[in-house]
Scaffold this active site. Structure first.
Site, PDB file in Angstrom:
ATOM      1  CE  LYS A  14      -2.241  -0.966   3.814  1.00 20.76           C
ATOM      2  NZ  LYS A  14      -1.761  -2.283   4.260  1.00 20.76           N
ATOM      3  NE  ARG A  89      -4.311  -1.643  10.277  1.00 21.71           N
ATOM      4  CZ  ARG A  89      -3.306  -1.172   9.557  1.00 21.71           C
ATOM      5  NH1 ARG A  89      -3.398  -0.001   8.983  1.00 21.71           N
ATOM      6  NH2 ARG A  89      -2.217  -1.879   9.402  1.00 21.71           N
ATOM      7  NE  ARG A 128       7.373  -2.766   6.084  1.00 23.31           N
ATOM      8  CZ  ARG A 128       6.062  -2.536   5.973  1.00 23.31           C
ATOM      9  NH1 ARG A 128       5.573  -1.991   4.884  1.00 23.31           N
ATOM     10  NH2 ARG A 128       5.244  -2.862   6.951  1.00 23.31           N
ATOM     11  NE  ARG A 134       6.626  -0.576  10.135  1.00 25.24           N
ATOM     12  CZ  ARG A 134       5.515  -0.526   9.400  1.00 25.24           C
ATOM     13  NH1 ARG A 134       5.531   0.109   8.239  1.00 25.24           N
ATOM     14  NH2 ARG A 134       4.415  -1.109   9.813  1.00 25.24           N
ATOM     15  NE  ARG A 146       2.141  -5.377  11.470  1.00 24.85           N
ATOM     16  CZ  ARG A 146       3.251  -5.247  10.734  1.00 24.85           C
ATOM     17  NH1 ARG A 146       4.355  -5.881  11.073  1.00 24.85           N
ATOM     18  NH2 ARG A 146       3.249  -4.483   9.665  1.00 24.85           N
TER      19      ARG A 146
HETATM   20  P1  ADP Z   1       1.026  -2.254   7.962  1.00 26.55           P
HETATM   21  O1  ADP Z   1      -0.191  -2.026   7.144  1.00 26.55           O
HETATM   22  O2  ADP Z   1       2.205  -2.675   7.155  1.00 26.55           O
HETATM   23  O3  ADP Z   1       0.778  -3.114   9.181  1.00 26.55           O
HETATM   24  P2  ADP Z   1       0.945   0.473   8.935  1.00 26.55           P
HETATM   25  O4  ADP Z   1       2.125   1.345   8.823  1.00 26.55           O
HETATM   26  O5  ADP Z   1      -0.264   0.780   8.148  1.00 26.55           O
HETATM   27  O6  ADP Z   1       1.532  -0.939   8.595  1.00 26.55           O
HETATM   28  O7  ADP Z   1       0.491   0.367  10.466  1.00 26.55           O
HETATM   29  C1  ADP Z   1       1.384   0.014  11.492  1.00 26.55           C
HETATM   30  C2  ADP Z   1       0.614  -0.115  12.817  1.00 26.55           C
HETATM   31  O8  ADP Z   1      -0.029   1.147  13.149  1.00 26.55           O
HETATM   32  C3  ADP Z   1      -0.520  -1.136  12.818  1.00 26.55           C
HETATM   33  O9  ADP Z   1      -0.092  -2.450  13.079  1.00 26.55           O
HETATM   34  C4  ADP Z   1      -1.424  -0.567  13.946  1.00 26.55           C
HETATM   35  O10 ADP Z   1      -0.927  -0.899  15.220  1.00 26.55           O
HETATM   36  C5  ADP Z   1      -1.291   0.938  13.773  1.00 26.55           C
HETATM   37  N1  ADP Z   1      -2.366   1.458  12.887  1.00 26.55           N
HETATM   38  C6  ADP Z   1      -2.216   1.963  11.640  1.00 26.55           C
HETATM   39  N2  ADP Z   1      -3.415   2.345  11.133  1.00 26.55           N
HETATM   40  C7  ADP Z   1      -4.337   2.058  12.076  1.00 26.55           C
HETATM   41  C8  ADP Z   1      -5.753   2.183  12.159  1.00 26.55           C
HETATM   42  N3  ADP Z   1      -6.482   2.674  11.145  1.00 26.55           N
HETATM   43  N4  ADP Z   1      -6.373   1.797  13.310  1.00 26.55           N
HETATM   44  C9  ADP Z   1      -5.680   1.310  14.331  1.00 26.55           C
HETATM   45  N5  ADP Z   1      -4.348   1.143  14.317  1.00 26.55           N
HETATM   46  C10 ADP Z   1      -3.671   1.507  13.211  1.00 26.55           C
END
Ligand code: ADP
Length: 197
Positions: A14, A89, A128, A134, A146
């Site tokens: 994404k 989400r 990554r 990270r 996750r």
């Molecule tokens: P990825 O999609 O690769 O897991 P992101 O960078 O989108 O990584 O998100 C990393 C973390 O940030 C998630 O695992 C979550 O803990 C938090 N996060 C991101 N977006 C949301 C959301 N919309 N609601 C709740 N937590 C979120």
């Protein structure tokens, strides 16, 4: 305006595709994950709070996430549209987004869902983690957590938009260029048909 939701599991690409789409269509990029990481790097209270969830592979509580995004949407410029990346989400977030957009008289153009095999996702995330450091990408157990959260809480969001005829699946297993091309074709098509009907 082109108002997109870029959808898909962690590691589906994404962020990579959003960056390219933002350049091509000159639209805003609203990534909740990036916003949390920004807060974290600035050592804010919000960053600390988010970290306690992110490090465990859990979602940050809805009220925190929604109010952060709301603020960003209200302060940012999105004349030509936006890409939401990592939001919504779960269904509560999807409903909150509906309210937010209604208030502004805006509509989602499409939800584009990047489809990638689970084994490939785990490999990409571990790679990554090696490069970026990270915390949530280093440990395989956290990655699996996750992906589990994604299946249980996030997948229903796809159906929510499918019922509104807004969801489209995209093969996320090709090269970055191939996937980008496919996304652009879909966006151009959706964008034009919106005006035809
Ligand atoms: P990825 O999609 O690769 O897991 P992101 O960078 O989108 O990584 O998100 C990393 C973390 O940030 C998630 O695992 C979550 O803990 C938090 N996060 C991101 N977006 C949301 C959301 N919309 N609601 C709740 N937590 C979120």
């Amino acid at each position: 305006m082109i108002n997109l939701i870029l959808f898909g599991p962690p590691g589906s690409g994404k962020g990579t595709q959003a960056q390219r789409l933002v350049e091509k269509y000159d639209i805003a990029h609203w990534s909740t994950g990036d916003m949390f990481r920004f807060e974290l790097s600035n050592h804010t209270e919000l960053g600390q709070l988010a970290k306690s969830y992110m490090d465990k592979g859990q979602l940050v509580p809805d009220e925190v996430t929604i109010s952060m995004l709301k603020k960003r949407m209200e302060s940012g410029k999105a004349t030509n549209g936006f890409i939401l990346d990592g939001f919504p989400r779960n269904i509560v977030q999807a409903q909150a987004l509906d309210t937010l957009l209604e208030e502004k008289n805006l509509k989602i153009t499409a939800l584009l869902s990047l489809e990638v095999d689970e084994e490939e996702l785990i490999n990409r995330l571990l790679n990554r983690g090696k490069v970026s450091g990270r915390a949530d990408d280093i440990n395989e157990e956290i990655i699996r957590r996750r992906l589990q959260v994604y299946k249980e809480e996030t997948t229903p969001v796809y159906n929510y938009y499918a019922e509104k005829q807004l969801a489209v699946q995209v093969n996320g297993m090709g090269t970055i260029d191939e996937i980008f091309e496919e996304l652009c074709l879909l966006i151009d098509d959706r964008y034009t048909t919106q005006f035809v009907y």
